[in-house]
Design an enzyme around this catalytic site. Structure first.
Site, PDB file in Angstrom:
ATOM      1  CE  LYS A 197       0.786   0.802   4.526  1.00  0.00           C
ATOM      2  NZ  LYS A 197       1.262   2.040   5.198  1.00  0.00           N
ATOM      3  CB  THR A 254      -1.220   4.610   3.489  1.00  0.00           C
ATOM      4  OG1 THR A 254      -1.263   3.783   4.653  1.00  0.00           O
ATOM      5  CG2 THR A 254       0.224   5.020   3.242  1.00  0.00           C
TER       6      THR A 254
END
Length: 339
Positions: A197, A254
């Site tokens: 990610k 994120t």
């Protein structure tokens, strides 16, 4: 709940935030850090201003620069050092555990892959620490910016271990009314999700810098998540892990927040800065930059097509213009969505 002795290795933002959660839950917490000034500040001022501003920490937290002192008697040890330092610290931890003749649960709370070996944090810990000193290995994963945790934003993470008894122990120790811990046994999927990610978050930052809107961001999230799941499948992970906290949850947090170093790094890359300039400006470890190269190599090794991750690699390591990289992604041959 009975008091548990918890040691936290790493006095950065995430390590300090996790230490504070455990202390709020009534546990005896010690933080190990290598900077004397930071350790003194935590002990005397109950703050860590470099990383968490003026937020006041639990006064019961003790900090030290001595590893043996930090871990002595600790039933749970959280390793919250940068990925590139995980193996070295695990080796030091092995020596300290051996010296103390102590057996502890060691929990990796860092997201990334070792550049030279492509190993996860849990694998490095297993390789460096004697089995006789380990009561279990686990990982904490999920959407959890330290800045949110320290100000008590509702946060959910997952404690992951092949031994669910170990995961449930961490769950009990760390859970409270603002920090909820689930459990999972797919350690490969959780650690891959936590690493991958960061690459997509860099791409999201670049889109933000280039002023692309919701359509582009939704495309990135959806196809980026597909890439994460496809590589995870190639390495034996449960695809459903990527639909949970360690996958889509961590990706969303994120890739949408300026608290994310990777997102901010992507913004700078989108503005035309080089990899070297971004690293200099950030002044902190950006896990996604090294992870991008690792992911590029892993995808080639497993023959998994990851066009977005490859585009991020080209921008970072080959100096490709982000706008050209985006156009090339859109001009790729058409195919079925499931691929």
């Amino acid at each position: 709940m009975d008091q548990t002795k918890v040691a936290v290795l790493g006095a950065g933002s995430w390590g300090t935030a996790l230490a504070n959660v455990a202390a709020e839950n009534g546990h005896a917490v010690k933080i190990w850090g290598h900077r004397v000034a930071t350790v003194d500040e935590i002990n005397t001022q109950h703050t860590n201003k470099e990383y968490l501003g003026d937020r006041v920490l639990q006064a019961s937290i003790q900090a030290t620069t001595d590893l043996v002192t930090a871990i002595e008697g600790a039933e749970i040890i959280l390793s919250v050092v940068p990925t590139k330092a995980t193996r070295e610290v695990a080796n030091l931890l092995n020596q300290a555990l051996t010296q103390l003749q102590q057996k502890s649960i060691v929990v990796a709370a860092t997201k990334g892959l070792e550049p030279s070996t492509y190993k996860f944090a849990s694998q490095m810990i297993a390789e460096e620490i004697d089995a006789s000193s380990l009561a279990g290995i686990a990982v904490i994963a999920g959407p959890s910016h330290a800045e949110g945790v320290i100000k008590h934003d509702p946060t959910t993470v997952t404690a992951v271990s092949e031994d669910l008894v170990v995961a449930e122990r961490i769950q009990r120790v760390m859970s409270n009314s603002t920090f909820r811990v689930y459990t999972n046994d797919d350690i490969v999927g959780a650690e891959l999700g936590g690493a991958l990610k960061n690459v997509i978050a860099i791409a999201a930052g670049a889109l933000q810098s280039l002023e692309y809107d919701a359509n582009a961001k939704a495309a990135l999230f959806t196809r980026g998540l597909n890439e994460m799941a496809q590589l995870g499948k190639a390495y034996g992970a449960n695809p459903m892990t990527f639909m949970g906290l360690a996958g889509v949850g961590d990706l969303f947090a994120t890739a949408t927040s300026t608290h994310s170093r990777n997102f901010r790094a992507g913004m700078q890359l989108g503005a035309g800065l080089s990899k070297e300039e971004v690293i200099e400006h950030m002044g902190m470890v950006i896990e996604g930059i090294s992870t991008t190269k690792v992911v590029h190599d892993l995808a080639q090794a497993k023959q998994v097509e990851m066009p977005i991750s490859n585009a991020v690699y080209q921008v970072i390591y080959e100096g490709r213009d982000p706008k050209i990289a985006i156009r090339e992604l859109m001009d790729r041959p058409l195919h079925h969505e499931g691929k």
